[in-house]
Design a protein around this motif. Structure first.
Motif, PDB file in Angstrom:
ATOM      1  N   SER A  49       0.844  -1.187   0.000  1.00  0.00           N
ATOM      2  CA  SER A  49       0.000   0.000   0.000  1.00  0.00           C
ATOM      3  C   SER A  49       0.879   1.236   0.000  1.00  0.00           C
ATOM      4  CB  SER A  49      -0.892  -0.004   1.246  1.00  0.00           C
ATOM      5  OG  SER A  49      -1.750   1.109   1.268  1.00  0.00           O
ATOM      6  N   CYS A  50       0.305   2.362  -0.381  1.00  0.00           N
ATOM      7  CA  CYS A  50       1.017   3.626  -0.258  1.00  0.00           C
ATOM      8  C   CYS A  50       0.008   4.738   0.003  1.00  0.00           C
ATOM      9  CB  CYS A  50       1.880   3.935  -1.473  1.00  0.00           C
ATOM     10  SG  CYS A  50       0.983   4.191  -3.019  1.00  0.00           S
ATOM     11  N   ILE A  51       0.546   5.846   0.515  1.00  0.00           N
ATOM     12  CA  ILE A  51      -0.285   6.997   0.843  1.00  0.00           C
ATOM     13  C   ILE A  51       0.462   8.266   0.440  1.00  0.00           C
ATOM     14  CG2 ILE A  51       0.596   7.100   3.224  1.00  0.00           C
ATOM     15  CD1 ILE A  51      -2.304   7.918   4.053  1.00  0.00           C
ATOM     16  N   SER A  52      -0.254   9.206  -0.130  1.00  0.00           N
ATOM     17  CA  SER A  52       0.361  10.456  -0.559  1.00  0.00           C
ATOM     18  C   SER A  52       0.737  11.302   0.655  1.00  0.00           C
ATOM     19  CB  SER A  52      -0.620  11.231  -1.453  1.00  0.00           C
ATOM     20  OG  SER A  52      -1.785  11.585  -0.712  1.00  0.00           O
ATOM     21  N   SER A  53       1.501  12.337   0.420  1.00  0.00           N
ATOM     22  CA  SER A  53       1.967  13.187   1.515  1.00  0.00           C
ATOM     23  C   SER A  53       0.810  13.825   2.281  1.00  0.00           C
ATOM     24  CB  SER A  53       2.906  14.267   0.990  1.00  0.00           C
ATOM     25  OG  SER A  53       2.255  15.040  -0.008  1.00  0.00           O
ATOM     26  N   SER A  54      -0.246  14.155   1.570  1.00  0.00           N
ATOM     27  CA  SER A  54      -1.393  14.785   2.220  1.00  0.00           C
ATOM     28  C   SER A  54      -2.335  13.768   2.848  1.00  0.00           C
ATOM     29  CB  SER A  54      -2.186  15.602   1.204  1.00  0.00           C
ATOM     30  OG  SER A  54      -2.784  14.748   0.250  1.00  0.00           O
ATOM     31  N   GLY A  55      -2.181  12.528   2.445  1.00  0.00           N
ATOM     32  CA  GLY A  55      -3.103  11.488   2.894  1.00  0.00           C
ATOM     33  C   GLY A  55      -4.341  11.393   2.035  1.00  0.00           C
ATOM     34  N   GLY A  56      -4.422  12.242   1.036  1.00  0.00           N
ATOM     35  CA  GLY A  56      -5.618  12.269   0.214  1.00  0.00           C
ATOM     36  C   GLY A  56      -5.699  11.180  -0.830  1.00  0.00           C
ATOM     37  N   SER A  57      -4.584  10.528  -1.092  1.00  0.00           N
ATOM     38  CA  SER A  57      -4.559   9.461  -2.087  1.00  0.00           C
ATOM     39  C   SER A  57      -3.919   8.217  -1.510  1.00  0.00           C
ATOM     40  CB  SER A  57      -3.774   9.909  -3.327  1.00  0.00           C
ATOM     41  OG  SER A  57      -3.696   8.864  -4.267  1.00  0.00           O
ATOM     42  N   THR A  58      -4.577   7.091  -1.678  1.00  0.00           N
ATOM     43  CA  THR A  58      -4.044   5.816  -1.212  1.00  0.00           C
ATOM     44  C   THR A  58      -4.178   4.772  -2.320  1.00  0.00           C
ATOM     45  OG1 THR A  58      -6.176   5.171  -0.254  1.00  0.00           O
ATOM     46  CG2 THR A  58      -4.617   6.273   1.212  1.00  0.00           C
ATOM     47  N   LYS A  59      -3.279   3.810  -2.293  1.00  0.00           N
ATOM     48  CA  LYS A  59      -3.308   2.708  -3.245  1.00  0.00           C
ATOM     49  C   LYS A  59      -3.082   1.399  -2.496  1.00  0.00           C
ATOM     50  CE  LYS A  59      -3.424   5.384  -6.961  1.00  0.00           C
ATOM     51  NZ  LYS A  59      -4.621   5.444  -7.847  1.00  0.00           N
ATOM     52  N   TYR A  60      -3.636   0.322  -3.041  1.00  0.00           N
ATOM     53  CA  TYR A  60      -3.493  -0.981  -2.399  1.00  0.00           C
ATOM     54  C   TYR A  60      -3.212  -2.056  -3.441  1.00  0.00           C
ATOM     55  CZ  TYR A  60      -5.714   1.331   1.565  1.00  0.00           C
ATOM     56  OH  TYR A  60      -6.014   2.197   2.587  1.00  0.00           O
ATOM     57  N   ALA A  61      -2.439  -3.043  -3.029  1.00  0.00           N
ATOM     58  CA  ALA A  61      -2.296  -4.236  -3.856  1.00  0.00           C
ATOM     59  C   ALA A  61      -3.638  -4.963  -3.886  1.00  0.00           C
ATOM     60  CB  ALA A  61      -1.218  -5.139  -3.273  1.00  0.00           C
ATOM     61  N   ASP A  62      -3.918  -5.626  -4.997  1.00  0.00           N
ATOM     62  CA  ASP A  62      -5.194  -6.334  -5.115  1.00  0.00           C
ATOM     63  C   ASP A  62      -5.378  -7.363  -3.997  1.00  0.00           C
ATOM     64  OD1 ASP A  62      -5.248  -6.430  -8.770  1.00  0.00           O
ATOM     65  OD2 ASP A  62      -5.883  -4.883  -7.343  1.00  0.00           O
ATOM     66  N   SER A  63      -4.274  -7.952  -3.558  1.00  0.00           N
ATOM     67  CA  SER A  63      -4.346  -9.020  -2.562  1.00  0.00           C
ATOM     68  C   SER A  63      -4.789  -8.533  -1.189  1.00  0.00           C
ATOM     69  CB  SER A  63      -2.985  -9.710  -2.440  1.00  0.00           C
ATOM     70  OG  SER A  63      -1.981  -8.774  -2.083  1.00  0.00           O
ATOM     71  N   VAL A  64      -4.702  -7.227  -0.932  1.00  0.00           N
ATOM     72  CA  VAL A  64      -5.071  -6.715   0.393  1.00  0.00           C
ATOM     73  C   VAL A  64      -6.229  -5.724   0.342  1.00  0.00           C
ATOM     74  CG1 VAL A  64      -2.678  -6.991   1.128  1.00  0.00           C
ATOM     75  CG2 VAL A  64      -3.489  -4.727   0.415  1.00  0.00           C
ATOM     76  N   LYS A  65      -6.666  -5.407  -0.869  1.00  0.00           N
ATOM     77  CA  LYS A  65      -7.728  -4.417  -1.025  1.00  0.00           C
ATOM     78  C   LYS A  65      -8.983  -4.868  -0.272  1.00  0.00           C
ATOM     79  CE  LYS A  65      -7.246  -2.579  -4.976  1.00  0.00           C
ATOM     80  NZ  LYS A  65      -7.249  -2.312  -6.438  1.00  0.00           N
ATOM     81  N   GLY A  66      -9.557  -3.950   0.490  1.00  0.00           N
ATOM     82  CA  GLY A  66     -10.748  -4.262   1.267  1.00  0.00           C
ATOM     83  C   GLY A  66     -10.452  -4.822   2.644  1.00  0.00           C
ATOM     84  N   ARG A  67      -9.208  -5.189   2.889  1.00  0.00           N
ATOM     85  CA  ARG A  67      -8.829  -5.739   4.197  1.00  0.00           C
ATOM     86  C   ARG A  67      -7.846  -4.838   4.940  1.00  0.00           C
ATOM     87  NH1 ARG A  67      -5.983 -10.315   4.431  1.00  0.00           N
ATOM     88  NH2 ARG A  67      -4.976 -10.043   2.392  1.00  0.00           N
ATOM     89  N   PHE A  68      -6.980  -4.168   4.204  1.00  0.00           N
ATOM     90  CA  PHE A  68      -5.969  -3.300   4.816  1.00  0.00           C
ATOM     91  C   PHE A  68      -6.335  -1.844   4.579  1.00  0.00           C
ATOM     92  CE2 PHE A  68      -2.032  -6.331   4.499  1.00  0.00           C
ATOM     93  CZ  PHE A  68      -2.761  -7.328   5.129  1.00  0.00           C
ATOM     94  N   THR A  69      -5.973  -1.007   5.542  1.00  0.00           N
ATOM     95  CA  THR A  69      -6.188   0.432   5.414  1.00  0.00           C
ATOM     96  C   THR A  69      -4.936   1.169   5.852  1.00  0.00           C
ATOM     97  OG1 THR A  69      -8.558   0.181   5.905  1.00  0.00           O
ATOM     98  CG2 THR A  69      -7.619   2.396   6.073  1.00  0.00           C
ATOM     99  N   ILE A  70      -4.443   2.013   4.971  1.00  0.00           N
ATOM    100  CA  ILE A  70      -3.279   2.835   5.299  1.00  0.00           C
ATOM    101  C   ILE A  70      -3.759   4.219   5.716  1.00  0.00           C
ATOM    102  CG2 ILE A  70      -2.928   3.662   2.933  1.00  0.00           C
ATOM    103  CD1 ILE A  70       0.112   3.422   3.441  1.00  0.00           C
ATOM    104  N   SER A  71      -3.075   4.795   6.693  1.00  0.00           N
ATOM    105  CA  SER A  71      -3.427   6.136   7.143  1.00  0.00           C
ATOM    106  C   SER A  71      -2.179   6.802   7.688  1.00  0.00           C
ATOM    107  CB  SER A  71      -4.521   6.077   8.219  1.00  0.00           C
ATOM    108  OG  SER A  71      -4.060   5.394   9.367  1.00  0.00           O
ATOM    109  N   ARG A  72      -2.274   8.093   7.912  1.00  0.00           N
ATOM    110  CA  ARG A  72      -1.124   8.805   8.461  1.00  0.00           C
ATOM    111  C   ARG A  72      -1.587   9.847   9.460  1.00  0.00           C
ATOM    112  NH1 ARG A  72       2.174  10.658   3.683  1.00  0.00           N
ATOM    113  NH2 ARG A  72       3.453  11.658   5.287  1.00  0.00           N
ATOM    114  N   ASP A  73      -0.747  10.067  10.446  1.00  0.00           N
ATOM    115  CA  ASP A  73      -0.968  11.115  11.438  1.00  0.00           C
ATOM    116  C   ASP A  73       0.304  11.957  11.432  1.00  0.00           C
ATOM    117  OD1 ASP A  73      -1.307  12.747  13.636  1.00  0.00           O
ATOM    118  OD2 ASP A  73      -2.169  11.180  14.882  1.00  0.00           O
ATOM    119  N   ASN A  74       0.293  13.014  10.656  1.00  0.00           N
ATOM    120  CA  ASN A  74       1.501  13.822  10.523  1.00  0.00           C
ATOM    121  C   ASN A  74       1.886  14.486  11.848  1.00  0.00           C
ATOM    122  OD1 ASN A  74       1.851  13.111   7.860  1.00  0.00           O
ATOM    123  ND2 ASN A  74       0.929  14.987   7.043  1.00  0.00           N
TER     124      ASN A  74
END
Length: 126
Positions: A49-74
């Motif tokens: 997974s990855c997350i943009s600097s602002s947190g506004g954009s996230t991407k996931y591998a198909d194998s984890v989509k719907g199960r994993f969530t990426i987030s950030r607390d700057n």
């Protein structure tokens, strides 16, 4: 050097949950996209997974989509990976890294700053 420290791994039963943390040391995460990766024994490192600097954009591998969530607390200089409905095939060492480019694609060979850290072991087993 852009150094990150991973934590939060452990042993969990299938269907369980874990939350991984990725904390920056010596620099501010605010300006960087961050990626989570994993490597299982005998396999190549893959992007999770990855997350943009602002947190506004996230991407996931198909194998984890719907199960994993990426987030950030700057404010805490930390990126998280919430992992639910874990499966045995999620067993791996998980790493985080500062991405050289924005979060546009998830992959094991996306360019990163610096070198890989120690990672945190996630084992999913009954």
């Amino acid at each position: 050097q852009l150094q990150l420290v991973e934590s939060g791994g452990g042993l969990v039963q299938p269907g369980g949950s874990l939350r991984l943390s990725c904390e920056a040391s010596g620099f501010t995460l605010d300006y960087y996209a961050i990626g989570w990766f994993r490597q299982a024994p005998g396999k190549e490192r893959e992007g999770v997974s990855c997350i943009s600097s602002s947190g506004g954009s996230t991407k996931y591998a198909d194998s984890v989509k719907g199960r994993f969530t990426i987030s950030r607390d700057n404010a805490k200089n930390t990126v998280y990976l919430q992992m639910n409905s874990l499966k045995p095939e999620d067993t791996a060492v998980y790493y985080c890294a500062v991405l050289k480019e924005d979060c546009t694609v998830v992959g094991g060979t996306v360019p990163i700053f610096g070198s890989w850290g120690q990672g945190t072991q996630v084992t999913v087993s009954s």
